[in-house]
Design a protein around this motif. Structure first.
Motif, PDB file in Angstrom:
ATOM      1  N   MET A 171      -5.177  12.269   5.873  1.00 50.54           N
ATOM      2  CA  MET A 171      -5.779  12.097   7.174  1.00 50.54           C
ATOM      3  C   MET A 171      -6.736  13.266   7.108  1.00 50.54           C
ATOM      4  O   MET A 171      -6.235  14.436   7.077  1.00 50.54           O
ATOM      5  CB  MET A 171      -5.000  12.322   7.808  1.00 50.54           C
ATOM      6  CG  MET A 171      -5.595  12.989   9.541  1.00 50.54           C
ATOM      7  SD  MET A 171      -4.915  12.985  11.064  1.00 50.54           S
ATOM      8  CE  MET A 171      -4.180  14.176  10.303  1.00 50.54           C
ATOM      9  N   LEU A 172      -7.312  12.921   6.575  1.00 50.13           N
ATOM     10  CA  LEU A 172      -8.871  14.368   7.008  1.00 50.13           C
ATOM     11  C   LEU A 172      -9.296  13.787   8.391  1.00 50.13           C
ATOM     12  O   LEU A 172      -9.974  12.846   8.908  1.00 50.13           O
ATOM     13  CB  LEU A 172      -9.811  13.415   6.045  1.00 50.13           C
ATOM     14  CG  LEU A 172      -9.946  13.569   5.022  1.00 50.13           C
ATOM     15  CD1 LEU A 172     -10.914  13.801   3.350  1.00 50.13           C
ATOM     16  CD2 LEU A 172      -8.725  14.857   4.401  1.00 50.13           C
TER      17      LEU A 172
ATOM     18  N   SER B 272       1.031  -1.436  -0.066  1.00 53.71           N
ATOM     19  CA  SER B 272      -0.219  -0.240   0.670  1.00 53.71           C
ATOM     20  C   SER B 272       0.785   1.304   0.315  1.00 53.71           C
ATOM     21  O   SER B 272       1.952   0.964   0.805  1.00 53.71           O
ATOM     22  CB  SER B 272      -0.807  -0.213   1.001  1.00 53.71           C
ATOM     23  OG  SER B 272       0.376  -0.243   2.569  1.00 53.71           O
ATOM     24  N   VAL B 273       0.442   2.291  -0.090  1.00 52.95           N
ATOM     25  CA  VAL B 273       1.185   3.898  -0.362  1.00 52.95           C
ATOM     26  C   VAL B 273       0.145   3.910   1.142  1.00 52.95           C
ATOM     27  O   VAL B 273      -0.914   4.197   1.201  1.00 52.95           O
ATOM     28  CB  VAL B 273       0.146   4.479  -1.762  1.00 52.95           C
ATOM     29  CG1 VAL B 273       1.124   5.979  -1.824  1.00 52.95           C
ATOM     30  CG2 VAL B 273       1.642   3.803  -2.778  1.00 52.95           C
ATOM     31  N   ALA B 274       1.173   4.662   1.924  1.00 53.00           N
ATOM     32  CA  ALA B 274       0.879   5.334   3.048  1.00 53.00           C
ATOM     33  C   ALA B 274       0.057   6.675   3.364  1.00 53.00           C
ATOM     34  O   ALA B 274       0.184   7.098   1.783  1.00 53.00           O
ATOM     35  CB  ALA B 274       1.945   5.446   3.939  1.00 53.00           C
ATOM     36  N   PRO B 275      -0.797   6.812   3.976  1.00 51.39           N
ATOM     37  CA  PRO B 275      -1.592   8.526   3.559  1.00 51.39           C
ATOM     38  C   PRO B 275      -0.482   9.702   4.439  1.00 51.39           C
ATOM     39  O   PRO B 275       0.020   9.494   4.954  1.00 51.39           O
ATOM     40  CB  PRO B 275      -2.506   8.177   5.298  1.00 51.39           C
ATOM     41  CG  PRO B 275      -2.245   7.276   5.653  1.00 51.39           C
ATOM     42  CD  PRO B 275      -1.008   6.304   4.792  1.00 51.39           C
ATOM     43  N   MET B 276      -0.501  10.499   3.113  1.00 53.98           N
ATOM     44  CA  MET B 276       0.369  12.043   3.287  1.00 53.98           C
ATOM     45  C   MET B 276      -0.058  12.730   3.303  1.00 53.98           C
ATOM     46  O   MET B 276      -0.484  13.591   2.035  1.00 53.98           O
ATOM     47  CB  MET B 276       1.623  11.616   2.056  1.00 53.98           C
ATOM     48  CG  MET B 276       2.550   9.769   2.787  1.00 53.98           C
ATOM     49  SD  MET B 276       3.612  10.008   1.767  1.00 53.98           S
ATOM     50  CE  MET B 276       3.272   8.668   0.546  1.00 53.98           C
ATOM     51  N   LEU B 277      -0.244  14.055   3.880  1.00 49.53           N
ATOM     52  CA  LEU B 277      -1.487  14.859   4.262  1.00 49.53           C
ATOM     53  C   LEU B 277      -0.328  16.026   3.019  1.00 49.53           C
ATOM     54  O   LEU B 277       1.025  16.093   2.629  1.00 49.53           O
ATOM     55  CB  LEU B 277      -0.737  16.185   4.922  1.00 49.53           C
ATOM     56  CG  LEU B 277      -2.200  16.046   6.482  1.00 49.53           C
ATOM     57  CD1 LEU B 277      -1.514  16.464   7.676  1.00 49.53           C
ATOM     58  CD2 LEU B 277      -3.158  15.960   5.707  1.00 49.53           C
TER      59      LEU B 277
END
Ligand SMILES: Cc1cc2nc3c(=O)[nH]c(=O)nc-3n(C[C@H](O)[C@H](O)[C@H](O)COP(=O)(O)O)c2cc1C
Length: 321
Positions: free
Chosen positions: A36-37, A7-12
């Motif tokens: 991230m929301l 997977s590709v990480a969540p990145m703001l």
């Protein structure tokens, strides 16, 4: 639950919908995460804009930030109505802003509250909800800290997927950026989690850069999540469908990916947007290639200035491999 080997990480600010569309052209099966929301932003902000995504991005996981179970549940219901099918709760972000709201990594010190958050989202939506967290907080380096966290959550919630950034989060004294590099990586802690909780899906994150790294990790845990490397060198993922997901489709060339972005970019212009919304995420496509500099320079100067699809097409025509 979706099978998640890579997977590709969540990145703001990085894994927005434009990046995800581009990445999906490179790999069909890699799982993608939103930035991230924060629950309050979904409830009170421009929710349609925040939650908008293209169906082609699936399988896509929405990462939520927050520590108020009712608000998280409310935000998750809204997100479900927008088509999201899986949630992840952020228990790894060390930024000051997040600490003020008492969420992110600081939640690791309160597994009871985390369980309430997970259960609230889960009960409100019936959708799988997973966790992304660190191995420790501040200078608490014992393996038992993270093992107790995972044990508690796995016993008190339906969460079966734990994404572990193999570093401590230092809440005071290090910036978020330093917190991604300075605390030492302890992959053996994550491997031990898989040994101790064999029925859970344990995914490893932090400092993974090559297929060799990934293969080493996959011999120990269920999945690998890549962050910065997926952004700086997205074409690394070009053969991941074949290598990790059993696909027999031909691998796309960089040129094909760049060309297939044209209709998407045209659509941005038709909606009065800027090409740069998407092209800023494409700078790494030719990472390490002969014309990388031309690609990078044109995307970051001329294209921003002129916002011209013809210039993009002309650039792509130079990039035939
Ligand atoms: C620009 C940037 C923004 C990030 N934003 C988030 C975020 O919104 N949520 C989160 O859980 N982690 C966030 N992270 C951390 C990454 O998800 C990942 O855990 C971290 O970068 C370590 O993985 P890597 O070494 O593969 O980059 C962010 C990282 C970067 C570089």
């Amino acid at each position: 639950m979706y099978f998640e080997k890579i997977s590709v990480a969540p990145m703001l600010d990085w894994t927005d919908r434009h990046y995800r569309y581009f990445m999906r052209l490179i790999s069909q099966h890699t799982v993608l995460y939103t930035e991230m929301l924060v629950a309050d932003a979904i409830i009170h902000g421009q929710r349609d804009k925040l939650l908008e995504f293209n169906q082609d991005e699936q399988h896509l996981v929405l990462q939520l930030g927050g520590s108020n179970p009712e608000k998280l549940a409310q935000a998750a219901i809204i997100a479900k109505e927008h088509g999201y099918t899986e949630f992840n709760l952020n228990c790894g972000c060390p930024s000051d802003k997040v600490q003020v709201g008492n969420f992110g990594a600081s939640l690791m010190s309160d597994p009871i509250l985390v369980s309430e958050c997970i259960n609230a989202i889960n009960e409100a939506t019936g959708l799988p909800t997973t966790l992304k967290h660190r191995i420790g907080l501040d200078y608490e380096y014992s393996y038992d800290f993270v093992a107790n966290f995972v044990r508690y959550l796995s016993e008190r919630t339906n969460c079966t997927k734990f994404i572990v950034h193999a570093r401590n989060a230092i809440l005071k004294g290090l910036s978020p950026k330093q917190n991604r590099d300075v605390p030492p990586l302890k992959y053996d802690y994550v491997y031990q989690l898989k040994q101790d909780f064999p029925n859970l899906h344990i995914l490893i994150n932090g400092g993974i850069k090559t297929t060799n790294d990934i293969d080493t990790h996959l011999s120990q845990v269920d999945g690998a999540m890549l962050g910065r490397e997926a952004y700086y060198n997205p074409y690394l993922f070009a053969d991941f469908d074949q290598r990790y997901f059993g696909s027999s489709k031909p691998i796309k060339t960089r040129f094909e990916v760049a060309t297939q972005m044209i209709p998407y970019l045209e659509n941005i212009l038709e909606n009065h947007g800027k090409l740069h919304y998407a092209t800023r995420h494409m700078i790494g496509l030719y990472h390490g290639c002969k014309h990388a500099k031309l690609w990078r320079q044109t995307l970051t100067t001329k294209l921003i200035h002129n916002n011209s699809i013809d210039e993009y097409k002309e650039l792509v025509s130079y990039m035939v491999e």
